[in-house]
Design an enzyme around this catalytic site. Sequence first.
Site, PDB file in Angstrom:
ATOM      1  N   ARG A  98       0.778  -1.242   0.000  1.00  0.00           N
ATOM      2  CA  ARG A  98       0.000   0.000   0.000  1.00  0.00           C
ATOM      3  C   ARG A  98       0.816   1.302   0.000  1.00  0.00           C
ATOM      4  NH1 ARG A  98      -5.329  -0.063   3.631  1.00  0.00           N
ATOM      5  NH2 ARG A  98      -3.899  -0.104   5.397  1.00  0.00           N
ATOM      6  N   ASP A  99       2.141   1.194  -0.036  1.00  0.00           N
ATOM      7  CA  ASP A  99       2.933   2.431  -0.111  1.00  0.00           C
ATOM      8  C   ASP A  99       4.247   2.200  -0.859  1.00  0.00           C
ATOM      9  OD1 ASP A  99       3.149   5.154   0.265  1.00  0.00           O
ATOM     10  OD2 ASP A  99       4.005   5.016   2.277  1.00  0.00           O
ATOM     11  N   ILE A 100       4.140   1.515  -2.003  1.00  0.00           N
ATOM     12  CA  ILE A 100       5.327   1.292  -2.837  1.00  0.00           C
ATOM     13  C   ILE A 100       5.709   2.619  -3.498  1.00  0.00           C
ATOM     14  CG2 ILE A 100       6.213   0.157  -4.916  1.00  0.00           C
ATOM     15  CD1 ILE A 100       6.026  -1.772  -2.621  1.00  0.00           C
ATOM     16  N   ASN A 149      10.493   4.279  -0.198  1.00  0.00           N
ATOM     17  CA  ASN A 149      10.362   3.047   0.582  1.00  0.00           C
ATOM     18  C   ASN A 149      11.085   1.861  -0.059  1.00  0.00           C
ATOM     19  OD1 ASN A 149       8.876   4.343   2.533  1.00  0.00           O
ATOM     20  ND2 ASN A 149       6.902   3.766   1.660  1.00  0.00           N
ATOM     21  N   THR A 151       0.556   7.079  -0.469  1.00  0.00           N
ATOM     22  CA  THR A 151       1.107   8.334  -0.973  1.00  0.00           C
ATOM     23  C   THR A 151       0.403   8.691  -2.276  1.00  0.00           C
ATOM     24  OG1 THR A 151       3.250   7.774   0.007  1.00  0.00           O
ATOM     25  CG2 THR A 151       3.226   9.519  -1.666  1.00  0.00           C
TER      26      THR A 151
END
Length: 288
Positions: free
Chosen positions: A115-117, A121, A162
């Site tokens: 959910r935040d690739i 990160n 994001t």
Amino acid sequence: RLYLYKLPNSNDYCALKKLDRKKADRPQVKKYFITELSIMKELKHNNIIRLIDFQKTTNHYNIIMEYCNGGSLLKCLKKYMSEFKKPFSEEYVQHLMRQIVNGLIYIHDHDIIHRDIKLDNILVKFSSEEDKNKLNMMNAQIKICDFGISIRGATAFTAIGTPAYMDPFILKKLKERNDLANSQGYNKSADIWSLGAVCYEMLIGKRVFNGRSIKDLYQKLWDLTIIGGIIKRYSYLMVPYILAENPSIKANTAITLSRKMMDGHKWEAFKIELSFIGWSLLGMLTNR
């Protein structure tokens, strides 16, 4: 806060993530902290950051992870573009994407949606200081990190992540302030969209979308649709006329004026243009 940490009785360095216990124990924070810790304990893959140890002190929680000497992939890309005046080569991107995909497949195989690739990160571990200094990405190992907002299961129902890397479906729900509770939710495909955004940024050197807010980003997605593109075209309808009457005016000013002039009149312009379709067809037939 993140610190460089030397393991006792060893020459190896690690990354120490220090969390204030008072802040970390707040309910709205603790759930993300516990999720990240439990997922990191479970995942063991060459392209995923490795958890070495977890410690509790009187005032802090300490998460000890493997150290990646290159920092984030975003940091590497920015440094590369600063030094070489161009984004990564296709060869570099293929090498990096292969590793990111391998790590993501492993994550998905464990029924987890990241959910935040994003480039921030994804960490980079160079094989030597020389490779690091030369930014030789062919000798870099990729590590996916930051599982704080990841979720277990095949489907998620909370819009989070994001915005610049977010699946348009989730972005739409965020704009509508909808938590997806009344929808079918979204699945691992949301990570695949983010993966494409990461690939684009490495190749082009810019994010797919650069809006400063959810509204800005959603507007850009809307502009890319057929209907959105038509409406945008009518916003710019008066630009040629404004420039013809005022040759010295700047293009941006002409666009702003056109938008103001066309506000509330796009439907009228569409109907007028529609009325000329018959005449255009007749002209095409009679000119044969």
